[in-house]
Design an enzyme around this catalytic site. Sequence first.
Site: not given
Ligand code: ACM
Length: 545
Positions: A146, A175, A246, A319, A412
């Site tokens: 990121r 990502d 991702h 995800e 975070d």
């Molecule tokens: C994650 O936080 N998507 C592993």
Amino acid sequence: MELIPAPRAVEEPAGAGVPLGRDTVLWAGPGTERAERWLRATLGAALGLPLRPGPRDAQDCVRLLLDDTLEPEAYRIDAAAGRGVEIRGGGPAGVFWGAQTLRQLLGPDAFRRAPVRPGAALAVPRQVVEDAPRFRWRGLLLDVARHFMPKEGVLRYLDLMAAHKLNVLHFHLTDDQGWRIEIKRYPKLAEIASWRSRTKFGHRASPLWDEKPHGGYYTQDDIREIVAYAAERHISVVPEIDVPGHSQAAVAAYPELGNTDVVDTTALSVWDTWGISANVLAPTDTTLRFYEGVFEEVLELFPADAAGFSEFVHVGGDECRKEQWTESVAAKTRIADLGLTDEDGLQSWFIGHFDAWLAARGRRLIGWDEILEGGLAPGAAVSSWRGYGGGVAAARAGHDVVMCPEQYVYLDHRQAPGEDEPVPIGFVRTLEDVYRFEPVPDGLTADEARRVLGTQANVWTEVMEDAARVDYQTFPRLAAFAEVAWSRLPAPAERDFADFERRMAAHYRRLDALGVAYRPPTGPRPWQRRPGVLGRPIEGPPPNR
Ligand code: ACM
């Protein structure tokens, strides 16, 4: 002495300590070479100690040796006037962790890179420290996708990890917003997928943009250097190449990897905002062959050593949005050909392919807990992030687990309530919350609990645009995390947080000497605030297990 993480036992018998000076010699027994090099290079530079090689029985020398009556990562320090400072380790790593403790015994100046008080008297107090880690996997995830962290920053984090006795760097290299590792056979990953033309500043609902190109990648030699630097410090680097979600950055570079019958993937660019992109990999043979090529280079760059966790390769698996697969004729055909019931089956087919592919090459797959949906090869392991549930299910199914539930150890997340926290994200998770995190949930049998290899703190960098922001989110909470991972603490409610805070007073001086831009206990310094930059605070449920 205010040691962090707390050791198992410290004795302070009566008697004088060991003076250290320009004439102090270092004797290093077989197998202790990495600790020897580190002591000379790091402690030697900080304190102006040459630590020349010398005989084992020299008066007040520093002595390093292996002792097979200790566990591999255990160590014992015995410091007494005349006899010197002896560090015994059950294995080379144990001696190295003992050397880290010795540095803490010498005060904050030992954490600088050059002497600030040349000629000042130095001594290791008379004492015996006996220590060993609770968990074998003591990890930190750095999301360099990121926001890119240049190589120097990664090497610095490896030093910070070593100082906290952490031993696994989970390296999140790819990502939607960037691809950070050079792959020789696919040059467009470095040319195109490694940078974006602008970046959302703040949470994705923020109206602000940073209108400058952002990017960077590690060359293959950079990766080799990082892996070797880590190995010198007894740290394993586990690379993550995230599939099949991702992956927008990779699709932007190689449009044939995307769902071309649903979207014009030639029009995609590296994503410039935050969230979970719908542009996932297509479930085709083209994609499988491409990523086999990626992983072939990854396996060479991250060799499996005898010790540590370097046999693991992380394939992400989290995800993965399914909208494009639902619309794609190619995906539907694949589902029918494989006799699957739906798109979820495609995801586990994808992961299963790389599970078998890695196993055939003597390596072990690890992935986020979504990979459990669909069954896994016996050697595969799971990073449990959506709470403890995935980890519990994995342990019960006989898989190894790394516990990193977002409710506790996503660094975070904001570390205090109120307006002052920069770009506040997620739940409030204070230093004390992290200190009271328990990696092994109630309800596991002893056998299942042994499946918990350890634990890991995750640093996702959407709102950390530079190294100072990474430091702010990571420290001081990583110090609390390190104690959870290393020390044998009582149950969460019984942990002595006041004592930890007392020891932190000394540890902040070490972090100052190291140049770590941590969050002070009184709140952010003016330049650590980000007034007006929108975050996404969540009123959290109380941490629960
Ligand atoms: C994650 O936080 N998507 C592993």
